[in-house]
Design a protein around this motif. Structure first.
Motif: not given
Length: 356
Positions: A24, A74, A77, A215, A250
């Motif tokens: 991130d 992605t 997560t 997300f 996000n």
């Protein structure tokens, strides 16, 4: 990342969250370079060198790194949701399946997969040099022959991106979190029969459900835009800019979620802040005591420090009379319309100083 790397946070979920925080952070940094700084020159006339020289050069490798960070974010997560699914549904077995070292291996494998998957991105942009009669050499970004290949666009950019970055993540995240939520509701009905550690795991699962919900909300627009581009070959540039902003948000709000819902994270975070404040106050008192050459003043400074420390410790020590009750990058379509890559041979800027 500093808090998640503390020894007190050493666990399988902390290792995955540390990797997610790193991705991130990279995603935010690349967003600044690709989308924020380039908008300053057209509106203010500042940062000319960055806009016409450094920005095109940086795009050659910042753009692929942004795609790697998006892919890794992605799938990390997804890993977070899968880890919580195992802990909630198989609490005993998960202690044997999940540990810190294995979690680090999972993070490394996801990073490796993300890099391999996005290797073609490094061969999409190319640098074009042009001459401006007033300012001299300027540079622009254009798509390479690979980027302009119709088969490559349809297969890799549209369909593979839609499947691996949109459909699979949204499907798996929805499934895992629905199952986790059902188990949490069941556990709340049986709260008197669950152990203290199980309550802690359920609380952590609720926090991570919030991470996943954010997300999904921030990436749903990107999913819709990719489907429109894949099925109807329609691009909405203005909406893509909103999608860029949502994806960056996000990546920015997870820390706030950790502070609000993560009790252990919150304790360590505020503990580090309090230690720094105490250290600064002690240093200020030390400077006051050594400022004057008078011995009596230096002695009084030491007494002040010791009394300050004693008062702090007495405040932090609980009274025995107290009761026990006070205890992801932007999507394929949006990123590519943020960075000037197109199916044309060259890219012209609409600001008057582009390449011809």
């Amino acid at each position: 990342m500093l808090i998640l790397s503390r020894p007190q946070m050493r666990s399988s979920i902390s290792a995955v969250l540390f990797g997610l925080a790193a991705c991130d952070t990279l995603l935010i940094f690349t967003s600044i370079l690709l989308f924020s700084l380039p908008t300053i020159y057209p509106y203010t006339g500042q940062l000319y060198n960055y806009y016409n020289i450094w920005y095109p050069k940086l795009t050659l490798f910042v753009f692929p790194l942004a795609m790697v960070a998006q892919t890794a974010s992605t799938y990390l997560t997804i890993t977070v949701s899968f880890e919580r699914f195992l802990v909630v549904y198989f609490p005993l077995q998960s202690r044997r399946w999940l540990n810190y070292e294995r979690a680090r291996i999972y993070v490394i494998l996801i990073l490796l997969f993300s890099f391999i998957y996005n290797i073609p991105r490094f061969f999409e942009p190319m640098l074009i040099e042009d001459q401006n009669p007033i300012f001299g050499n300027i540079y622009c970004i254009a798509g390479t022959a690979l980027r302009n290949n119709v088969i490559y666009i349809n297969f890799y950019i549209h369909w593979m991106y839609l499947i691996f970055i949109s459909v699979i993540p949204f499907t798996t995240l929805s499934f895992f979190n629905i199952m986790i939520y059902r188990q949490i509701r069941k556990a709340n009905k049986e709260r008197l029969r669950i152990s203290r550690s199980e309550k802690r795991e359920i609380s952590l699962a609720m926090m991570l459900i919030c991470v996943v919900i954010v997300f999904l909300v921030c990436n749903i627009l990107a999913l819709v835009l990719n489907m429109i581009e894949a099925f109807y070959n329609i691009t909405l540039d203005n909406v893509n800019q909103i999608s860029n902003l949502l994806v960056t948000i996000n990546s920015s709000v997870n820390f706030i979620i950790y502070v609000i819902f993560g009790d252990k994270f919150k304790r360590i975070f505020f503990g580090m802040l309090c230690k720094k404040r105490i250290a600064r106050k002690e240093e200020a008192l030390r400077d006051d005591s050594t400022y004057s050459g008078d011995n009596s003043q230096r002695t009084s400074g030491r007494y002040q420090r010791s009394s300050f420390i004693r008062s702090y410790k007495s405040q932090s020590r609980p009274s025995p009379l107290q009761g026990s009750h006070n205890k992801h990058y932007t999507t394929q379509s949006s990123l590519e319309h943020g960075v000037p890559l197109s199916t044309g041979k060259t890219i012209t800027h609409s600001y008057g100083l582009g390449c011809s």
